[in-house]
Every structure is written in structure tokens, then in C-alpha cells.
Design a protein around this motif. Structure first.
Motif, short mmCIF file in Angstrom:
data_model
loop_
_atom_site.label_atom_id
_atom_site.label_comp_id
_atom_site.label_asym_id
_atom_site.label_seq_id
_atom_site.Cartn_x
_atom_site.Cartn_y
_atom_site.Cartn_z
N SER A 1 16.44 70.89 -44.40
CA SER A 1 15.76 70.71 -43.10
C SER A 1 14.47 71.52 -43.09
O SER A 1 14.26 72.40 -43.94
N GLY A 2 13.63 71.22 -42.11
CA GLY A 2 12.39 71.96 -42.03
C GLY A 2 11.76 71.81 -40.65
O GLY A 2 12.10 70.90 -39.88
N SER B 1 0.50 77.44 -31.01
CA SER B 1 0.96 77.83 -29.68
C SER B 1 2.41 78.30 -29.69
O SER B 1 2.96 78.65 -28.65
N GLY B 2 3.05 78.27 -30.88
CA GLY B 2 4.42 78.75 -30.98
C GLY B 2 5.47 77.66 -30.84
O GLY B 2 6.68 77.93 -30.90
N ALA B 3 5.06 76.44 -30.67
CA ALA B 3 6.02 75.34 -30.55
C ALA B 3 6.58 74.99 -31.93
O ALA B 3 5.88 75.07 -32.94
N HIS B 4 7.86 74.59 -31.94
CA HIS B 4 8.50 74.21 -33.20
C HIS B 4 8.66 72.71 -33.24
O HIS B 4 9.20 72.11 -32.30
N VAL B 5 8.21 72.12 -34.32
CA VAL B 5 8.27 70.67 -34.45
C VAL B 5 9.13 70.33 -35.67
O VAL B 5 8.80 70.75 -36.78
N PRO B 6 10.23 69.62 -35.48
CA PRO B 6 11.09 69.30 -36.64
C PRO B 6 10.40 68.35 -37.61
O PRO B 6 9.62 67.50 -37.20
N LEU C 1 7.85 65.69 -44.16
CA LEU C 1 6.62 65.24 -43.48
C LEU C 1 6.81 65.28 -41.97
O LEU C 1 7.94 65.20 -41.47
N ALA C 2 5.69 65.41 -41.29
CA ALA C 2 5.71 65.45 -39.82
C ALA C 2 5.68 64.03 -39.29
O ALA C 2 5.08 63.13 -39.87
N ARG C 3 6.37 63.86 -38.18
CA ARG C 3 6.37 62.53 -37.57
C ARG C 3 5.12 62.31 -36.72
O ARG C 3 4.78 61.20 -36.42
N LEU D 1 -1.35 73.63 -36.87
CA LEU D 1 -0.27 74.19 -37.67
C LEU D 1 -0.45 75.69 -37.93
O LEU D 1 -1.52 76.15 -38.28
N HIS D 2 0.66 76.42 -37.77
CA HIS D 2 0.68 77.84 -38.10
C HIS D 2 1.49 78.07 -39.37
O HIS D 2 1.07 78.79 -40.28
N SER D 3 2.66 77.43 -39.43
CA SER D 3 3.49 77.63 -40.62
C SER D 3 4.49 76.49 -40.77
O SER D 3 4.74 75.74 -39.83
#
Lengths: 190, 148
Positions: free
Chosen positions: A135-136, A142-147, A163-165, A173-175
Motif C-alpha cells: 500500500s502507499g 497541506s498535510g492531506a493524505h491521498v491513497p 500511482l495516484a488516481r 506533493l510533499h512525500s
């Protein structure tokens, strides 16, 4: 008699209809009939709106394709869970220990097997040869987490892709954090 | 801009025509003056700088067109002075100066307030008030004399 009566008698009220066309004739101004004006405007708007779009459709580069070095008999794909369109194509690299990929419709290439984890953006896409990753998630500024969508392909490909949806994520992106089945961090990319 | 002019023309045409007819001294000349005034405004619409209201700008043009029409009349005798010539005037309005008449017409026929009249005639509101009061006083006295 008072002032008001005097003035009423001096000049009575005008009841004659307006004649704007006469004003325009005297002014020497030409005015298109309203219907013709609307039609002309519609044609102009349509030309402005459709022209560039048509031009793009007729002249656009179709973008990268899966490289010719890919073994097309063994293509694996990742579909968008929403639109069911192909997001990623991966295939073994013929004659090499590695794979070829196509991130539709922007990026393609072939890479040899290695031990590192690679991430590209935009769109956010990467791979790892670490089999523990299941998983990732991406973290925005802004601190939001995106699966992230994470998919492991075995066989000759034998790599894990993520990959991001959404295409919005990489700009902020931060990390990127990739985890194993227990939720432990395997890789964190900043 | 052309649409705004047309809107104003259609909305206030009876007032424009009545004031112009009163200033020109003839109903048909007044009607024609308004048509000419708006034609002029259409041609010169890019000259409008927006420093005052569009209506005030139009009123200035209409008043000027009506003045011109009055001066072009064969029997024109426009004067800044009352038209007595040493004789008793035929109408109480003949006792008024041209400016007094214009202010009375704009106030009564077009229902413009002092500020709007001041804009239309390019004078101060104070002048409008003082001139209008003087004109009313003159008219009232003349009417009282006629009735007695």
C-alpha cells in the motif's frame, strides 16, 4: 390658473411612438437586424470554441506508446477504478531483465531491474522491486493524505507499481510513503 | 453604449420631446430636435467620458439641439433678456429669460431635480435653485395680475 396649468397648456404631452431607426438613419449608423446579429454572434462563438478543439484533435500527438522493446504478449494493465480506462501498461522487456511501461498518456520507457524505488511526477507514478510493498499514500504540502493505487505484477515483470488516481496530487506533493502488509513504512520518498 | 442610448431614448422620450418642444417653441421642431440630438449622441458616443451620468450628457445635447432649432425658426427672437421690448408680454413665460425658461421646462416637464438640471445645463445647483425660485416668483405674479 397656476404655473402647472400654464405649462401644461403651453406644451401638451407627446403620445407619438418612438422612432429609433430614424435616429440611426440620421446618425448614419448601421445596425444589423437583431436576428442576424444573434446568428453572427453564434457563428463567431462556435468558431472560437470549436476551432481550437478541432485543431488539437487533428494535429495532436497521440503521446507515447508502450516501447517496441516490450513483450506485447504479456502486457499487464492497471485500470482506473472510476472510469475503467487504462492508467498503466506494463510488459516484460524483451531480451533484458526488466520491464517496459506506459503511463497513459504521458510517459513511457524500459528499465532494468534494480533495487531502488523510483517515482515520477506528474502524474505521480513509480515502481519498486521491493516485494513487501502492498500500500502507499502521498502526502500533500497541506498535510492531506491521498491513497495510491498499488499493484504488484509477478512473472517476468516482478515489480510493484504505484500511482495516484488524481493528477492534482503531484503538484502539491510533499512525500510518498509505501508500506508493507503490517502498515510499516518500507520506503518514504520526499 | 448604443443599447444604453436606445434604452434611454425609449424610456424618456416623452420628456425629451416635451422639453425640446418648449425650448424650440414648436412641437414639431422639438420632436425633430430630439431625433437630431440622439443621432448626434450616437455619432459622438465615444466622446462620452462617464464623468457625469449618461442622461445628463444626453440632456445637454437635447437642450442644445432645441436651442439651435429655436434659433433657426423664421420668427426667431431668442434673447437672454425678457421679451418685453417695452410692451406688455403676451404670455407670462415671455417674462422669463431663456435660462429661466429652460430650467422651468427641465424641472416641470422632465421632473429633474436641481443636480440633474445643473448637470444638463453645466451650471451649479445653487444657480438652478435661485433661478428657478426667481422664475416661479415672476410667473406667480404674472398669473395673479392676469386673474385680477
Amino acid at each position: 390658473m397656476n404655473e402647472a396649468q400654464l405649462l401644461d397648456e403651453l406644451v401638451g404631452r407627446f403620445e407619438e411612438p418612438a422612432d429609433w431607426d430614424d435616429v440611426l438613419r440620421r446618425a448614419g449608423a448601421r445596425r444589423l437586424p437583431r436576428r442576424r446579429l444573434v446568428l453572427t454572434a453564434a457563428v463567431v462563438v462556435a468558431a472560437l470554441a470549436v476551432g481550437p478543439a478541432l485543431g488539437v484533435l487533428l494535429t495532436r500527438d497521440r503521446g507515447p506508446r508502450l516501447p517496441s522493446g516490450a513483450d506485447r504478449s504479456r502486457i499487464a494493465v492497471v485500470l482506473s477504478p472510476v472510469t475503467r480506462r487504462v492508467l498503466l501498461e506494463v510488459a516484460p522487456w524483451k531480451g533484458h531483465d526488466g520491464f517496459c511501461y506506459l503511463v497513459v498518456p504521458v510517459r513511457a520507457g524500459c528499465v532494468p531491474r534494480a533495487h531502488n524505488t523510483v517515482v515520477f511526477k506528474p502524474p505521480l507514478f513509480g515502481w519498486s522491486f521491493d516485494k513487501r510493498i502492498v500500500s502507499g499514500q502521498a502526502t500533500t504540502l497541506s498535510g492531506a493524505h491521498v491513497p495510491l493505487t498499488v499493484k504488484h505484477f509477478g512473472g517476468r515483470i516482478d515489480a510493484t507499481f504505484f500511482l495516484a488516481r488524481s493528477r492534482l496530487v503531484p503538484r502539491l506533493l510533499h512525500s510518498v510513503t509505501l508500506r508493507d502488509a503490517r502498515g510499516r513504512v518500507v520506503v518514504r520518498l520526499r | 453604449m448604443l443599447d444604453e442610448l436606445e434604452t434611454l431614448y425609449r424610456a424618456k422620450l416623452p420628456e425629451f420631446r416635451r422639453v425640446a418642444a418648449a425650448i424650440a417653441g414648436d412641437r414639431e421642431l422639438g420632436r425633430d430636435a430630439v431625433q437630431e440630438a440622439f443621432a448626434s449622441a450616437v455619432r459622438r458616443r465615444r466622446d462620452y467620458r462617464g464623468s457625469g451620468t449618461l442622461e445628463a450628457w444626453i440632456w445637454r445635447i437635447v437642450v442644445n439641439a432645441a436651442r439651435d432649432a429655436r434659433r433657426r425658426r423664421p420668427d426667431a427672437s431668442a434673447s437672454e433678456e425678457p421679451a418685453t421690448n417695452g410692451h406688455a408680454p403676451l404670455l407670462p413665460l415671455d417674462l422669463l429669460t431663456e435660462r429661466q425658461r429652460e430650467i422651468v421646462f427641465l424641472h416641470y416637464y422632465a421632473d429633474l431635480d436641481y443636480a440633474a438640471i445643473a448637470d444638463a445645463l453645466a451650471i451649479s445647483s445653487g444657480t438652478v435653485g435661485a433661478t428657478l425660485n426667481a422664475a416661479r416668483r415672476t410667473l406667480r405674479q404674472a398669473l395673479e395680475e392676469v386673474q385680477t
